[in-house]
Write a protein that holds these residues in place. Structure first.
Motif, mmCIF file in Angstrom:
data_model
loop_
_atom_site.group_PDB
_atom_site.id
_atom_site.type_symbol
_atom_site.label_atom_id
_atom_site.label_comp_id
_atom_site.label_asym_id
_atom_site.label_seq_id
_atom_site.Cartn_x
_atom_site.Cartn_y
_atom_site.Cartn_z
ATOM 1 N N PHE A 179 -3.970 2.429 -8.323
ATOM 2 C CA PHE A 179 -5.155 1.936 -7.587
ATOM 3 C C PHE A 179 -6.419 2.279 -8.380
ATOM 4 O O PHE A 179 -7.285 1.434 -8.640
ATOM 5 C CB PHE A 179 -5.182 2.590 -6.198
ATOM 6 C CG PHE A 179 -6.211 2.031 -5.260
ATOM 7 C CD1 PHE A 179 -5.862 1.076 -4.311
ATOM 8 C CD2 PHE A 179 -7.529 2.470 -5.301
ATOM 9 C CE1 PHE A 179 -6.812 0.568 -3.429
ATOM 10 C CE2 PHE A 179 -8.480 1.966 -4.431
ATOM 11 C CZ PHE A 179 -8.123 1.009 -3.493
ATOM 12 N N ILE B 256 0.824 -1.217 0.000
ATOM 13 C CA ILE B 256 0.000 0.000 0.000
ATOM 14 C C ILE B 256 0.855 1.262 0.000
ATOM 15 O O ILE B 256 0.582 2.211 -0.755
ATOM 16 C CB ILE B 256 -0.953 0.014 1.224
ATOM 17 C CG1 ILE B 256 -2.039 -1.061 1.029
ATOM 18 C CG2 ILE B 256 -1.613 1.385 1.393
ATOM 19 C CD1 ILE B 256 -2.999 -1.198 2.181
ATOM 20 N N SER C 140 -7.482 -6.508 -5.142
ATOM 21 C CA SER C 140 -8.547 -7.185 -4.384
ATOM 22 C C SER C 140 -9.761 -6.282 -4.199
ATOM 23 O O SER C 140 -10.892 -6.762 -4.236
ATOM 24 C CB SER C 140 -8.033 -7.652 -3.020
ATOM 25 O OG SER C 140 -7.823 -9.041 -3.041
ATOM 26 N N ALA C 141 -9.525 -4.990 -4.008
ATOM 27 C CA ALA C 141 -10.670 -4.073 -3.886
ATOM 28 C C ALA C 141 -11.521 -4.146 -5.154
ATOM 29 O O ALA C 141 -12.756 -4.219 -5.103
ATOM 30 C CB ALA C 141 -10.187 -2.645 -3.653
ATOM 31 N N ASN D 288 -2.014 -6.630 -2.660
ATOM 32 C CA ASN D 288 -3.199 -6.726 -3.524
ATOM 33 C C ASN D 288 -4.300 -5.733 -3.147
ATOM 34 O O ASN D 288 -5.465 -5.996 -3.445
ATOM 35 C CB ASN D 288 -3.773 -8.148 -3.445
ATOM 36 C CG ASN D 288 -3.457 -8.960 -4.684
ATOM 37 O OD1 ASN D 288 -2.767 -8.474 -5.578
ATOM 38 N ND2 ASN D 288 -3.961 -10.179 -4.756
ATOM 39 N N SER D 289 -3.963 -4.617 -2.510
ATOM 40 C CA SER D 289 -5.046 -3.741 -2.027
ATOM 41 C C SER D 289 -5.940 -3.279 -3.169
ATOM 42 O O SER D 289 -7.164 -3.436 -3.124
ATOM 43 C CB SER D 289 -4.479 -2.542 -1.264
ATOM 44 O OG SER D 289 -3.580 -1.819 -2.082
ATOM 45 N N VAL E 240 -7.417 -12.325 0.400
ATOM 46 C CA VAL E 240 -6.481 -11.198 0.294
ATOM 47 C C VAL E 240 -5.040 -11.677 0.421
ATOM 48 O O VAL E 240 -4.740 -12.631 1.133
ATOM 49 C CB VAL E 240 -6.757 -10.102 1.341
ATOM 50 C CG1 VAL E 240 -8.088 -9.435 1.066
ATOM 51 C CG2 VAL E 240 -6.693 -10.648 2.750
#
Ligand code: NJP
Length: 239
Positions: A106, A98, A155-156, A151-152, A147
């Protein structure tokens, strides 16, 4: 000899390479006319030429609302109505912790992996409902339920895409329109090219991944079931 998808039409986003290309080839080989959607002009036209009159190349940046709008209009005109099958496969994967992940990266994953599929569904669902026929296939991921570090953004986007799929399923049940989520683990495609060794560290080697054809077979299974059957979700991993 008759094929299971004779007379059917399909739209596949992300058809210029990887899983989308394999799905497009498989649907065309099974008799469908297929609209190939992506940005890479040369790859799209090469594949369309190879598939012959079963394919239509539609250049489109799916992250742009106007691009999706124009692509949908082109496809409806070419097919004379909504496609029988929509496969949302276009996707981006930018793994990074992150603290190192650009907000733009993102944002791009949300735009291509989550908002773009919504735009295609939103544009095509009313006509599918009217025709009392249609099949919306979402290419999810192992990362739509699980998760991993780095992978923020991915996966989001994929948790969101699974949620949207499940809402589509509830909203279309009994309407003649079907919805399937196909969620693979790692697949050997160009999506891995260009990632740093650190970014690849949590993932299997190419030879231990699924193939794009493995995913295409899962999609073909879902879309060739009798119309009374909805395959809600398929999760596939290496044996
Ligand atoms: O990816 P790749 P995959 N506008 O990189 C298109 C999921 N998945 O086939 O525009 C329009 O080989 C791009 O076209 P181009 C994954 O999340 C994969 O592996 O010409 N199109 C190309 O055709 C994704 O949803 C794995 O650059 C855009 C395609 O997307 C789906 O499977 C594991 C676009 C990407 O081809 C296909 O991934 C998993 C845009 N703005 C889920 N941006 C895996 N491979 O390991 C991209 O669990 N595309």
């Amino acid at each position: 000899m008759s094929q299971p998808l004779d007379g059917a039409t399909a739209v596949v986003t992300g058809a210029s390479r990887g899983i989308g290309e394999a799905i497009a080839r498989s649907l065309a080989a099974s008799g469908a006319r297929v609209a190939l959607v992506a940005r890479s002009r040369d790859a799209l036209h090469t594949l369309a030429a190879e598939l012959g009159n079963r394919a239509l190349a539609v250049e489109c940046d799916v992250s742009e609302a106007a691009g999706v709008h124009a692509a949908v209009a082109t496809i409806i005109t070419a097919f004379g109505g909504p496609p029988r099958i929509l496969v949302n496969s276009a996707g981006l994967f930018h793994p990074a912790p992150i603290a190192d992940l650009d907000a733009a990266a993102f944002d791009s994953m949300l735009s291509v992996n989550l908002v773009a599929p919504f735009r295609f569904v939103r544009s095509l669902l009313p006509a599918m409902r009217e025709a009392k026929r249609g099949h919306i296939v979402t290419i999810g991921s192992v990362a739509d339920r699980t998760v991993l570090p780095g992978n923020s953004g991915y996966s989001a986007s994929k948790f969101g895409a699974r949620a949207v799929h499940e809402v589509i399923r509830t909203e279309t049940k009994g309407s003649g329109v079907r919805a399937t989520l196909v969620s693979p683990s790692a697949v050997d495609t160009p999506i891995w090219n260009g990632l740093t060794a650190a970014a690849r560290a949590n993932f299997p080697k190419a030879e231990d991944m699924l193939s794009a054809d493995d995913v295409a077979r899962a999609v073909l299974y879902a879309v060739t079931q009798p119309e009374t059957v909805n395959v809600d979700e398929l999760r596939i991993t290496r044996s």
